[in-house]
Design a protein around this motif. Structure first.
Motif, mmCIF file in Angstrom:
data_model
loop_
_atom_site.group_PDB
_atom_site.id
_atom_site.type_symbol
_atom_site.label_atom_id
_atom_site.label_comp_id
_atom_site.label_asym_id
_atom_site.label_seq_id
_atom_site.Cartn_x
_atom_site.Cartn_y
_atom_site.Cartn_z
ATOM 1 N N LEU A 109 -8.201 22.459 95.919
ATOM 2 C CA LEU A 109 -8.086 23.774 97.065
ATOM 3 C C LEU A 109 -8.163 25.167 96.411
ATOM 4 O O LEU A 109 -9.111 25.673 97.416
ATOM 5 N N GLY A 110 -8.886 25.438 95.405
ATOM 6 C CA GLY A 110 -8.664 26.316 94.293
ATOM 7 C C GLY A 110 -7.733 27.448 95.134
ATOM 8 O O GLY A 110 -8.496 28.728 95.899
ATOM 9 N N ILE A 111 -6.724 27.201 95.771
ATOM 10 C CA ILE A 111 -5.866 28.112 95.862
ATOM 11 C C ILE A 111 -4.500 28.693 95.137
ATOM 12 O O ILE A 111 -3.994 27.856 94.226
ATOM 13 N N PRO A 112 -4.034 30.160 95.102
ATOM 14 C CA PRO A 112 -2.780 30.461 94.421
ATOM 15 C C PRO A 112 -1.450 29.227 93.930
ATOM 16 O O PRO A 112 -1.380 28.349 95.683
ATOM 17 N N GLY A 113 -1.487 28.843 93.771
ATOM 18 C CA GLY A 113 0.444 27.878 93.271
ATOM 19 C C GLY A 113 -0.284 26.267 93.427
ATOM 20 O O GLY A 113 0.658 25.472 93.265
#
Ligand code: NAP
Length: 444
Positions: A109-113
């Protein structure tokens, strides 16, 4: 009749086995075929991807296994391409090589967390419940709410397995430890989240219906208004999906101990938690939506598989570049004698059966080229592998694993119970050394 031709197939999953079957059926003089796999078990995603409660699809294995009955077809398990044998070695020892390695990685996804404990790929989760020997345990202790990102058939599979009464899974071939974990789990909410609308979802109608009809669940729809969707220009399957959702909403109890939440027009922006996932923050992707935070102790990313590069073989964007199966160099010219099939050829889309047509295309190209391809001297592959400490497992070894799984299942009143531990699988492989190399659990 000329000297028999020899073909190597890398990967014993559905695409590799459909290729072998097509070679045997289409060739005027059937070649000798060596089918390599990194595992001691054939069938790839049929064994380790198709959901355990989809027994009728799994039964395709019986048909595919017939290729092994042909006189000059061998199975060489426990041989990892690129590590135990190279592209150059296969090229010089076989008249043609077919790569049928599938898509072993997944999109991110390439998102934080995203890397917080409790956030995993659906592929990892599927591997676990399918008893893949490389799969990590997937503890469900403390998991009440699960977010599944993506609305394809893999997302539908994992949601169904999580929502089903574990008693309804007890007849499947799931390993004992998996079944025990699912039985102990206390999952209440499963969110299935699409970044577009239900009319754009990738799942197919029978799979969607099966999920919606899971006994004992309540179904909700969020992020969109079904009645406001203009279905005039939609394809038939999209209309059928909308109708299935509409019927499920109408039939759903207001509440139930387990709930399926269909959320559309939202994308995950961040996974939050204190050392492990606790919630997912979603942003709306459609006009009228609002941001939303959903509690979740488990997040399964189900946004597609991804091919991985093979050492010494062209690769671009998750696939081997090819024209109708002929492997292409970066300059667009064909690599004589090298072919691709299945997900590494066309990308991670399509059902098990899609590989039949795909294999027929690759095999047609291969057979068309064969008369122009040089006869290669059979390399003494066994000696080469032995010098590296690699002893391929055989079809007999697989049959022993198969029989042991059927025996294990029989003791539990089931058709089969999967053996998932490497040491047990290797214990059934005659002559497999027990010493492990480089921390790798496979035999050296
Ligand atoms: P898939 O069908 O390609 O679905 C991927 C889903 O992920 C789509 O909903 C896609 O949405 C979404 N997605 C992609 N990138 C995203 C992102 N960055 N953020 C949010 N969502 C994202 O893939 P799959 O479910 O892995 O299935 C692979 C193939 O196997 C499919 O052909 C499937 O039918 C087949 N399969 C079949 C069965 C069965 O027959 N029972 C079971 C399992 C798998 P967009 O459309 O918006 O891109």
């Amino acid at each position: 009749m000329g000297e028999q031709r020899r073909v190597a197939i890398v990967g014993a999953g559905p695409s590799g086995l459909f290729t072998a079957a097509a070679l045997l059926a289409q060739a005027a003089e059937p070649p000798a075929i060596d089918i390599f796999d990194r595992l001691p078990t054939p069938f790839g995603l049929l064994r380790y991807g198709v959901a355990p409660d989809h027994a009728s699809i799994k039964a395709v294995a019986t048909t595919l296994a017939r290729v092994f009955e042909a006189p000059d077809v061998r199975f060489l398990g426990l041989v990892e391409f690129g590590r135990d044998v190279t592209a150059a070695e296969l090229r010089s020892g076989y008249d043609a090589v077919v790569y049928a390695v599938g898509a072993a990685d997944d999109r991110r996804l390439g998102i934080p967390g995203e890397d917080l404990p409790g956030s995993r790929s659906a592929r990892q989760f599927v591997s676990w419940y399918s008893g893949h020997p490389d799969a990590e345990a997937q503890p469900l202790d403390g998991v009440r709410s699960v977010v599944v990102v993506g609305v394809g058939n893999v997302a539908v599979d994992v949601a169904r397995i999580l929502l089903k009464d574990p008693a309804d899974l007890s007849a499947t071939d799931m390993p004992d430890a998996v079944l025990a974990e699912l039985c102990a789990a206390r999952i209440e909410d499963v969110w299935l989240v699409g970044r577009r609308g239900p009319e754009h979802a990738a799942f197919t109608t029978p799979e969607l219906r099966e999920l919606l009809e899971t006994p004992g669940i309540a179904v909700t729809l969020e992020g969109c208004d079904l009645a406001a969707i203009d279905d005039a220009g939609l394809e038939r399957h999209a209309r059928a999906n909308l109708a299935a959702i509409g019927r499920a909403l109408a039939a759903s109890p207001a509440s139930a101990p387990r709930r399926l939440h269909l959320l559309f027009w939202h994308r995950p922006a961040e996974l939050a938690g204190d050392g492990r996932v606790r919630s997912v923050r979603f942003e709306p992707t459609g006009g009228g939506g609002a941001p939303l935070t959903v509690p979740a102790e488990l997040v399964l990313r189900s946004i597609g598989y991804r091919g991985v590069p093979l050492p010494g073989v062209p690769y671009a964007e998750g696939r081997i570049p090819n024209l109708e199966g002929r492997v292409l160099e970066p300059d667009g010219s064909a690599r004589p004698g090298e072919y691709a099939v299945g997900w590494i050829k066309r990308g991670p889309v399509g059902l098990i059966g899609s590989n039949k047509k795909d294999a027929a295309e690759t095999v047609a190209a291969l057979l068309e080229d064969l008369s122009t391809l040089p006869h290669r001297e059979p390399a003494d592959l066994e000696a080469l592998l032995a010098a590296r400490g690699v002893r391929p497992s055989t079809l007999e070894d697989w049959r022993r694993i198969d029989a042991a799984e059927i025996d294990r299942g029989g003791l539990r009143g089931r058709e089969r119970t999967k053996i998932e531990a490497w040491h047990e699988l290797l214990g059934l492989v005659r002559g497999a050394p027990s010493v492990h190399r480089d921390g790798d659990v496979r035999p050296a």
